[in-house]
Design a protein around this motif. Structure first.
Motif, PDB file in Angstrom:
ATOM      1  N   ILE A  57      59.841  96.619  59.535  1.00 47.41           N
ATOM      2  CA  ILE A  57      59.939  97.233  58.207  1.00 47.41           C
ATOM      3  C   ILE A  57      59.435  98.671  58.315  1.00 47.41           C
ATOM      4  CG2 ILE A  57      59.087  97.232  55.821  1.00 47.41           C
ATOM      5  CD1 ILE A  57      58.715  94.187  56.075  1.00 47.41           C
ATOM      6  N   SER A 111      49.974  91.018  55.191  1.00 46.03           N
ATOM      7  CA  SER A 111      51.035  91.426  56.105  1.00 46.03           C
ATOM      8  C   SER A 111      52.306  90.619  55.937  1.00 46.03           C
ATOM      9  CB  SER A 111      50.597  91.245  57.554  1.00 46.03           C
ATOM     10  OG  SER A 111      49.229  91.418  57.684  1.00 46.03           O
ATOM     11  N   PRO A 112      53.445  91.302  56.058  1.00 46.32           N
ATOM     12  CA  PRO A 112      54.694  90.575  56.200  1.00 46.32           C
ATOM     13  C   PRO A 112      54.754  89.979  57.602  1.00 46.32           C
ATOM     14  CG  PRO A 112      55.070  92.925  56.451  1.00 46.32           C
ATOM     15  CD  PRO A 112      53.615  92.749  56.141  1.00 46.32           C
ATOM     16  N   LEU A 114      55.346  96.060  60.536  1.00 47.45           N
ATOM     17  CA  LEU A 114      55.532  97.165  59.592  1.00 47.45           C
ATOM     18  C   LEU A 114      55.166  98.481  60.277  1.00 47.45           C
ATOM     19  CD1 LEU A 114      54.932  97.180  55.845  1.00 47.45           C
ATOM     20  CD2 LEU A 114      53.908  99.036  57.156  1.00 47.45           C
ATOM     21  N   ASP A 159      60.963  89.879  54.491  1.00 44.58           N
ATOM     22  CA  ASP A 159      60.743  88.736  55.384  1.00 44.58           C
ATOM     23  C   ASP A 159      61.827  87.683  55.180  1.00 44.58           C
ATOM     24  OD1 ASP A 159      58.626  89.411  56.980  1.00 44.58           O
ATOM     25  OD2 ASP A 159      57.087  88.489  55.703  1.00 44.58           O
ATOM     26  N   ALA A 207      48.748  96.201  56.585  1.00 45.21           N
ATOM     27  CA  ALA A 207      49.990  95.530  56.968  1.00 45.21           C
ATOM     28  C   ALA A 207      50.528  96.108  58.277  1.00 45.21           C
ATOM     29  CB  ALA A 207      51.024  95.674  55.856  1.00 45.21           C
ATOM     30  N   PRO A 222      51.178  88.511  52.329  1.00 40.04           N
ATOM     31  CA  PRO A 222      51.023  89.399  51.157  1.00 40.04           C
ATOM     32  C   PRO A 222      50.594  88.578  49.945  1.00 40.04           C
ATOM     33  CG  PRO A 222      53.149  89.755  52.249  1.00 40.04           C
ATOM     34  CD  PRO A 222      52.550  88.530  52.871  1.00 40.04           C
ATOM     35  N   MET A 251      61.548  99.978  53.051  1.00 44.00           N
ATOM     36  CA  MET A 251      60.859  99.776  51.783  1.00 44.00           C
ATOM     37  C   MET A 251      60.509 101.157  51.233  1.00 44.00           C
ATOM     38  SD  MET A 251      57.696  97.141  51.686  1.00 44.00           S
ATOM     39  CE  MET A 251      56.356  98.214  52.152  1.00 44.00           C
ATOM     40  N   MET A 304      57.641  93.233  50.552  1.00 41.25           N
ATOM     41  CA  MET A 304      57.361  92.709  51.902  1.00 41.25           C
ATOM     42  C   MET A 304      57.912  91.297  52.045  1.00 41.25           C
ATOM     43  SD  MET A 304      53.414  93.773  52.633  1.00 41.25           S
ATOM     44  CE  MET A 304      52.798  95.443  52.449  1.00 41.25           C
ATOM     45  N   ARG A 305      57.679  90.472  51.005  1.00 38.10           N
ATOM     46  CA  ARG A 305      58.164  89.085  51.070  1.00 38.10           C
ATOM     47  C   ARG A 305      59.687  89.027  51.085  1.00 38.10           C
ATOM     48  NH1 ARG A 305      54.708  84.672  49.839  1.00 38.10           N
ATOM     49  NH2 ARG A 305      52.528  85.342  49.626  1.00 38.10           N
TER      50      ARG A 305
END
Ligand code: AMP
Ligand code: MG
Length: 350
Positions: A319, A235-236, A240, A312, A340, A151, A272, A308-309
């Motif tokens: 997610i 992307s994480p 996702l 992770d 993602a 991301p 999320m 996202m971070r």
């Protein structure tokens, strides 16, 4: 290599810091810096060796071109073969998060444009970005300051998470304003084309360029027109799962059921969503990341990559996220979420 962190005030960055970092850029070193969209990893655009170092630090594929950042409109003509009228129509957005793709001049090294005959340019509005480019005295080629497919970074800590020890310095100007990348409009063809939805909505661009061609993002994240708009992007590390369609309540219901199933199967799950919708998951053993107030897309955009971070870092494997209507910034959010999700799209209410 040790990465130095140079903290500055976002509105009034110290001139010594800008001058020092600007001089480093000019002599071919890399500088990560805040813009109003996300953090960029900058190099002197006229120095092919410096530009190659950007690709190496990010592990970015060579076929993914960089955006050239300028401090002033007068810096544009030398970089392009011609200035179509549409440029003037879009000047209303500058300085700001709008990038245009134009036929390039011989001044722009092919390293910057990945061998394309066109160059992408923008004029950032962030005082640190502007001050740095002015201090450098050269155009600054800069992609987002993240490692390949991660991301985009929205604070200096995110930059360090990906690039600590791989770049000499990052200017820390706090959180970025928009949190998503610039909107990219191709003006090199017969009709203007929206290549990447971003911080400025497609509707706003269309109001200045009525013949703008926009195509909705493909649900599987494929078929993006711009070279280098890799499918796997933003992307994480976790997988996702994107819940789309139905009403917000139907999506939340489907998410809750799926999350309960994943937990029962021993999977570590992150969710999320806007704060209000996270309440529906009270009592469930999940990690949570808020996207701000419900219905406020600007807040979701500002928080998306950081969420996202954070998930992770919490070590989740999956997610769950909710899709957006293709309206205003919703189109941008949906684009990033689809990339993602890499095809893990779950249709609700049909
Ligand atoms: P980043 O700053 O990491 O978001 O990357 C810049 C993005 O700008 C690239 O991935 C491309 O999608 C787009 N871009 C840059 N130059 C061009 C160009 N000449 N033609 C089309 N798209 C471009
Ligand atoms: Mg990027």
């Amino acid at each position: 290599m040790r990465t130095r962190v140079l903290a500055v005030d976002a509105e009034h960055p110290a001139e010594e810091v800008l001058q020092e970092a600007g001089a480093a850029l000019r002599r071919g070193e890399l500088v990560a810096f805040p813009t109003e969209t996300v953090y960029g990893l900058g190099a002197n655009a006229f120095d092919p060796r410096a530009v190659r170092a950007v690709f190496a630090a990010k592990e970015r594929p060579w076929n993914d071109p960089l955006i050239v950042h300028l401090a002033d409109m007068s810096d544009l003509p030398p970089l392009v073969a011609r200035l179509p009228d549409a440029v003037h129509a879009l000047a209303a957005f500058w300085p700001g998060p709008l990038t245009v793709v134009l036929e390039k001049s011989a001044r722009v090294p092919e390293e910057v444009t990945a061998g394309l005959p066109t160059v992408a340019v923008r004029f950032p509005a962030h005082p640190v970005a502007r001050g740095l480019i002015e201090a450098a005295g050269v155009p600054v080629a800069a992609p987002s300051a993240n490692r390949l497919s991660r991301p985009s970074p929205t604070c200096a800590q995110d930059v360090l998470e990906d690039l600590d020890g791989r770049i000499p310095r990052v200017i820390d100007g706090g959180r970025t304003v928009y949190g998503v990348e610039s909107t990219v409009v191709d003006l090199s063809g017969e009709r203007p084309v929206l290549l990447r939805p971003g911080a400025i909505s497609a509707e706003d661009v269309s109001s200045h360029l009525p013949d703008l061609v926009t195509s909705p993002p493909a649900p599987n994240g494929e078929a993006f027109a711009s070279p280098g708009l890799l499918t796997r992007h933003y992307s994480p590390r976790a997988r996702l799962a994107l819940f789309v369609g139905g009403t917000a309540a139907e999506r939340a219901g489907a998410m809750k059921q799926a999350v309960a199933r994943w937990i029962a199967a021993g999977t570590r799950v992150g969710v999320m969503l806007p704060s209000e919708q996270l309440l529906a998951f009270d009592g469930m053993a999940i990690s949570r990341a808020t996207l701000g107030r419900s219905g406020v897309v600007e807040e979701a955009a500002r928080r998306l990559f950081g969420a996202m971070r954070a998930l992770d870092r919490a070590g989740v494997e999956v997610i769950a996220a909710s899709g957006y209507d293709l309206e205003g910034l919703g189109r941008t959010l949906q684009d990033r979420l689809l990339r993602a999700a890499e095809g893990r799209v779950i249709a609700v209410g049909r």
